[in-house]
Each structure stands twice: as C-alpha cells, then as structure tokens.
Scaffold this motif. Structure first.
Motif, mmCIF file in Angstrom:
data_model
loop_
_atom_site.group_PDB
_atom_site.id
_atom_site.type_symbol
_atom_site.label_atom_id
_atom_site.label_comp_id
_atom_site.label_asym_id
_atom_site.label_seq_id
_atom_site.Cartn_x
_atom_site.Cartn_y
_atom_site.Cartn_z
ATOM 1 N N ILE A 1 0.844 -1.193 0.000
ATOM 2 C CA ILE A 1 0.000 0.000 0.000
ATOM 3 C C ILE A 1 0.882 1.247 0.000
ATOM 4 O O ILE A 1 1.613 1.511 0.946
ATOM 5 N N GLU A 2 0.823 1.996 -1.069
ATOM 6 C CA GLU A 2 1.624 3.211 -1.215
ATOM 7 C C GLU A 2 0.821 4.447 -0.851
ATOM 8 O O GLU A 2 1.339 5.412 -0.290
ATOM 9 N N TYR A 3 -0.459 4.399 -1.211
ATOM 10 C CA TYR A 3 -1.337 5.525 -0.885
ATOM 11 C C TYR A 3 -2.763 5.013 -0.715
ATOM 12 O O TYR A 3 -3.108 3.897 -1.110
ATOM 13 N N GLN A 4 -3.592 5.853 -0.137
ATOM 14 C CA GLN A 4 -4.979 5.464 0.118
ATOM 15 C C GLN A 4 -5.851 6.708 0.073
ATOM 16 O O GLN A 4 -5.497 7.751 0.648
ATOM 17 N N VAL A 5 -6.979 6.620 -0.606
ATOM 18 C CA VAL A 5 -7.942 7.720 -0.666
ATOM 19 C C VAL A 5 -9.118 7.383 0.247
ATOM 20 O O VAL A 5 -9.732 6.322 0.109
ATOM 21 N N ILE A 6 -9.421 8.283 1.140
ATOM 22 C CA ILE A 6 -10.484 8.066 2.130
ATOM 23 C C ILE A 6 -11.569 9.119 1.951
ATOM 24 O O ILE A 6 -11.268 10.311 1.782
ATOM 25 N N THR A 7 -12.802 8.688 1.996
ATOM 26 C CA THR A 7 -13.920 9.635 1.984
ATOM 27 C C THR A 7 -14.235 10.026 3.426
ATOM 28 O O THR A 7 -14.474 9.159 4.273
ATOM 29 N N LEU A 8 -14.231 11.308 3.704
ATOM 30 C CA LEU A 8 -14.449 11.778 5.067
ATOM 31 C C LEU A 8 -15.923 11.677 5.454
ATOM 32 O O LEU A 8 -16.807 11.851 4.595
ATOM 33 N N PRO A 9 -16.217 11.445 6.708
ATOM 34 C CA PRO A 9 -17.616 11.415 7.155
ATOM 35 C C PRO A 9 -18.232 12.809 7.077
ATOM 36 O O PRO A 9 -17.527 13.821 7.197
ATOM 37 N N ILE A 10 -19.523 12.852 6.854
ATOM 38 C CA ILE A 10 -20.223 14.143 6.781
ATOM 39 C C ILE A 10 -20.445 14.657 8.198
ATOM 40 O O ILE A 10 -21.227 14.100 8.972
ATOM 41 N N VAL A 11 -19.739 15.713 8.536
ATOM 42 C CA VAL A 11 -19.843 16.296 9.875
ATOM 43 C C VAL A 11 -19.883 17.818 9.747
ATOM 44 O O VAL A 11 -19.708 18.370 8.653
ATOM 45 N N LYS A 12 -20.118 18.487 10.867
ATOM 46 C CA LYS A 12 -20.096 19.945 10.875
ATOM 47 C C LYS A 12 -18.674 20.437 10.605
ATOM 48 O O LYS A 12 -17.699 19.740 10.859
ATOM 49 N N VAL A 13 -18.595 21.665 10.112
ATOM 50 C CA VAL A 13 -17.292 22.219 9.749
ATOM 51 C C VAL A 13 -16.335 22.210 10.932
ATOM 52 O O VAL A 13 -15.149 21.898 10.791
ATOM 53 N N ASP A 14 -16.841 22.541 12.117
ATOM 54 C CA ASP A 14 -15.965 22.618 13.290
ATOM 55 C C ASP A 14 -15.639 21.245 13.874
ATOM 56 O O ASP A 14 -14.932 21.143 14.868
ATOM 57 N N GLU A 15 -16.162 20.162 13.242
ATOM 58 C CA GLU A 15 -15.874 18.812 13.712
ATOM 59 C C GLU A 15 -14.950 18.048 12.761
ATOM 60 O O GLU A 15 -14.726 16.861 12.934
ATOM 61 N N ILE A 16 -14.416 18.759 11.767
ATOM 62 C CA ILE A 16 -13.463 18.133 10.847
ATOM 63 C C ILE A 16 -12.097 18.127 11.532
ATOM 64 O O ILE A 16 -11.482 19.172 11.737
ATOM 65 N N LYS A 17 -11.621 16.975 11.878
ATOM 66 C CA LYS A 17 -10.389 16.912 12.671
ATOM 67 C C LYS A 17 -9.159 17.350 11.874
ATOM 68 O O LYS A 17 -8.184 17.846 12.447
ATOM 69 N N GLU A 18 -9.215 17.177 10.543
ATOM 70 C CA GLU A 18 -8.059 17.546 9.718
ATOM 71 C C GLU A 18 -7.782 19.054 9.736
ATOM 72 O O GLU A 18 -6.648 19.478 9.482
#
Length: 357
Positions: free
Chosen positions: A262-279
C-alpha cells in the motif's frame, strides 16, 4: 543615412554614449538636412521606429507631437519673415525629434528595467518558518491565502511566473487558492506535488509523520507522486489522500505483504459539521483525535504546546486514544487523556516524560 540610424545617433547623443565618430556622423546629417522639408515628415518617420516603447509612453509622445505641430503652424502664420519661419521650423523640428527620441529611450529603459525587475523578483524567495506553539497567516503574490501550522516552513517567490504559481511546503498548511485557469498553483512536498486551479484544501507533510495527508474541502486537485510520476490521483471534495511517508521497519517488511504494498490510500471523510473536521481543527488551535495512536497525538501536542514528549514506555505509544483538546493548558490536556489511558507524566522545562502507570 536611414531613419533608424538617425534615431540611434540621436538617442546615443542625448544619452551621452555616442563616440566622436558617431557625433560627427550625426552633425553631417544635420547640416545636410533640407530646410524646406515638412516637420510632419520627420515626425512620421521617427514615430515609425517607436514600436518598442511602452504603450503609455507612446500615447504621451503623440500628444506632445500634436502640441508641437500646433505651435509650429501658429508660428508660420504669425512670423513676418522667411528667416523667422525657417528658424522656428528648425527649432521645433529638433524639439519634436528630441521628444520622440526621449520617448524611445525612456520606453526602452522602462521596458528593460521592468523585465529585469520581474525576473529578479521571481528569483527572490521568501521562507516563512513557524515555530512550535504558533500559527501564521500569509497572503501569496496572487492573493492566495495560506495558514501555516506550528513547525511548518513555506517557501514562495516574490512574484509568481506568468505560467505557474509554485510553493514548497514542509509541515502543515491550509490553502485558499485564488482561481486562475491559466496559471495552475503547485504545492511541492518531499513526497508529492499537488496541482490546483482554485481550491480549498489542507496539506499535512511533516517529515517525521508516518503519512502525508491531503484533504480537499472545495474544488478539485491532482496529486502527483514523486516516486511514481505516471500516477496522478484526482481528489474530489470531502476526500483525503494518505501517502506513506516513513520507510518501513523490519517488522513491517516481514508482515503482511499485501499491506506492505500500500503506497497511498484515498479516504472519503464522514459528513460532519465544519468545526468537527479533525483535519482542520488546528485552524482554531484545537486537536481532535478519534481512535488514534498516542504516539501520533503526542506529535500534535508537541506542536501545539511547544514541548518535546518522550515515551519511557513503548507500550504507551501504541495505545489508541480519543478526545478534544481546545484551550486547556498542557497539564490539563494530559489529565484529560489520562482519564481513558492511565499513565504517569513528569515535566522538566519543555521536556515531558510519559510512563505506563
């Protein structure tokens, strides 16, 4: 003598760069110049060689020539003798020539120096370094907005080139790129290059992190892996790309071969409020983590609080923890984590030592 040569000699004479031979050549031409020749013929000939001058300068030159011609006409109508007429014609003829040649010289000087300034500006690089415990806002030459996280470095030019906009990043940054379809924006990291046109995204590319993360919030980005130039990964909004950053350990090499590839992985983020995006929680000086290794969270704590964490227990590194750190002090932050994951800590200046309880 051709008109180009005449203009060249006039320019050199006015710029005091003409040689004695060139001055003699110019004087010979002036002495032989027919007195009866109409001034507009001279000015038309001169204006035909001013294409290289700046457009604004040309407009100004034309205006001045029209004013000169108007004065000459008045002089011809009001002069009482042919002698006065010839004298005024001679004076205004060379005054007009002087205006045009001045315009040519000024235009060439302006164009050359502007080009030199632009080229020099592209060579001048700025380096923004953000220490631990701080964040920094930047505005790029094209209006692109950048927020740099603690422990990050961004290198960018004084002026972007005509075809591309390129910056280099080590660490983490949040970009709001000004849209320009003709000048793509490139973010270079040690493992990958991100190409965008007008996009909102976050890049996390610390040298000591296990993965490089690219999180797209708006628009579209294309990611090129530096060790695999033929592989281009396109991200859509609410997607995150993880690219392996650290070399594999011996245990990883001897483990599951399928996982090792595994060299890379694309993840779909969960639908959350803007202030709950951990990234992007760091934009508000917060750390949001869910079932993450204590070792990885510790790196975020180091950047936020400007400390160095030392694990005296290797087992503690592998503990999975969840939580939210906002405006707490470092001691309070450690106590919050301690509720779910018992451990001992001691502080010595900016050194924090963690051990298994």
């Amino acid at each position: 003598m051709g008109k180009s040569r005449f203009i060249e000699l006039m320019a050199k004479s006015m710029g005091k760069t003409a040689t004695a031979k060139e001055l003699a050549e110019l004087n010979t031409f002036l002495e032989q110049f027919p007195e009866s020749k109409k001034l507009h013929q001279v000015t038309d000939a001169l204006k035909g060689n001013t294409k290289q001058a700046d457009a604004t300068k040309q407009k100004d030159i034309s205006t001045k020539l029209e004013e000169l011609w108007y004065k000459i006409k008045n002089t011809e109508e009001n002069s009482g003798t042919l002698k006065n007429k010839v004298r005024f014609l001679f004076y205004w003829r060379w005054a007009a020539a002087a205006v045009v040649v001045l315009g040519i010289v000024s235009g060439l000087w302006y164009t050359r120096n502007t080009n030199r300034t632009d080229e020099a500006a592209k060579l001048v690089e700025h380096e923004a370094r953000v220490p631990y415990g701080k964040t920094q806002k930047l505005i790029m030459p094209d209006g692109t907005k950048v927020m740099l996280n603690a422990g990050s470095t961004l290198v960018y030019p004084e002026t972007f080139s005509k075809n591309t906009r390129e910056v280099s990043l080590t660490g983490e940054a949040f970009f709001e790129v000004t849209h320009n379809a003709k000048r793509p924006f490139f973010v270079h990291t040690n493992k990958l290059t991100i190409k965008v046109l007008g996009t909102v995204f976050n890049v996390k590319a610390y040298n000591n992190d296990k993965n490089i993360e690219t999180t797209l919030l708006k628009g579209k980005v294309q990611v090129e892996l530096k060790n695999n130039l033929e592989k281009n990964i396109v991200l859509l909004p609410n997607e995150k790309l993880l690219v392996a950053n650290q070399p594999q350990t011996n245990s990883q090499r001897s483990g599951d071969l399928r996982e090792a590839k595994i060299e890379y992985q694309v993840i779909t983020l969960p639908i959350v409020k803007v202030d709950e995006i951990k990234e992007t929680a760091w934009l508000d000086n917060r750390i949001l983590f869910t079932n993450e290794l204590f070792e990885d969270v510790a790196k975020q704590i180091e950047r936020k609080y400007n400390v160095q964490i030392v694990f005296e227990s290797q087992v503690l590194k592998a503990e999975q923890i969840s939580g939210l750190l906002d405006k707490e002090s470092l001691q309070d932050a450690l106590r919050i984590i301690e509720i779910t994951t018992p451990f001992n800590y001691r502080m010595d200046g900016k050194m924090v030592y963690l051990s298994k309880k």
